[in-house]
Design a protein around this motif. Sequence first.
Motif, mmCIF file in Angstrom:
data_model
loop_
_atom_site.group_PDB
_atom_site.id
_atom_site.type_symbol
_atom_site.label_atom_id
_atom_site.label_comp_id
_atom_site.label_asym_id
_atom_site.label_seq_id
_atom_site.Cartn_x
_atom_site.Cartn_y
_atom_site.Cartn_z
ATOM 1 N N UNK A 42 15.131 2.280 5.361
ATOM 2 C CA UNK A 42 16.253 1.410 5.699
ATOM 3 C C UNK A 42 17.470 1.747 4.844
ATOM 4 N N UNK A 43 17.246 2.033 3.561
ATOM 5 C CA UNK A 43 18.357 2.403 2.681
ATOM 6 C C UNK A 43 18.994 3.716 3.130
ATOM 7 N N UNK A 44 18.165 4.692 3.501
ATOM 8 C CA UNK A 44 18.697 5.985 3.971
ATOM 9 C C UNK A 44 19.525 5.815 5.232
ATOM 10 N N UNK A 45 19.152 4.838 6.050
ATOM 11 C CA UNK A 45 19.858 4.603 7.312
ATOM 12 C C UNK A 45 20.992 3.599 7.138
ATOM 13 N N UNK A 46 21.345 3.320 5.893
ATOM 14 C CA UNK A 46 22.462 2.431 5.560
ATOM 15 C C UNK A 46 22.325 1.018 6.122
ATOM 16 N N UNK A 69 0.857 -1.181 0.000
ATOM 17 C CA UNK A 69 0.000 0.000 0.000
ATOM 18 C C UNK A 69 0.899 1.239 0.000
ATOM 19 N N UNK A 70 2.175 1.024 -0.319
ATOM 20 C CA UNK A 70 3.162 2.088 -0.277
ATOM 21 C C UNK A 70 3.980 2.060 1.005
ATOM 22 N N UNK A 71 3.428 1.468 2.043
ATOM 23 C CA UNK A 71 4.100 1.446 3.338
ATOM 24 C C UNK A 71 5.399 0.652 3.273
ATOM 25 N N UNK A 72 5.343 -0.528 2.687
ATOM 26 C CA UNK A 72 6.530 -1.371 2.621
ATOM 27 C C UNK A 72 7.646 -0.677 1.862
ATOM 28 N N UNK A 73 7.304 -0.034 0.782
ATOM 29 C CA UNK A 73 8.327 0.685 0.010
ATOM 30 C C UNK A 73 8.924 1.835 0.823
ATOM 31 N N UNK A 74 8.086 2.535 1.588
ATOM 32 C CA UNK A 74 8.605 3.631 2.418
ATOM 33 C C UNK A 74 9.558 3.104 3.484
ATOM 34 N N UNK A 75 9.232 1.957 4.068
ATOM 35 C CA UNK A 75 10.112 1.356 5.072
ATOM 36 C C UNK A 75 11.432 0.946 4.423
ATOM 37 N N UNK A 76 11.362 0.327 3.246
ATOM 38 C CA UNK A 76 12.582 -0.076 2.551
ATOM 39 C C UNK A 76 13.441 1.136 2.216
ATOM 40 N N UNK A 77 12.825 2.215 1.763
ATOM 41 C CA UNK A 77 13.586 3.438 1.464
ATOM 42 C C UNK A 77 14.208 4.010 2.735
#
Length: 79
Positions: free
Chosen positions: A63-67, A53-61
């Motif tokens: 996680x990427x920002x936080x290395x 619903x967009x949530x999973x992608x936001x969490x993945x992004x």
Amino acid sequence: MSLNVSQLLDGQLDDALVKPVLAEVASDALSRDRYTVYGLIGDSLRGNSTPDDGFTRRILERMKREDARIEQDFDPLAD
């Protein structure tokens, strides 16, 4: 609290701590966020895909920002 949330999701939390940790998760936004993120991480590690619903992608992004260490081709929404 992070360790307690992780242990709760893994079924490893001492029985006496379950209610207090759930109360903390229910009343504290940061704890709720950790609970959600840790749950998604656990699902990913187990190979469970999740509907988006967009949530999973936001969490993945996030996680990427936080290395966070993420496999290069990892996609939690892949079939």
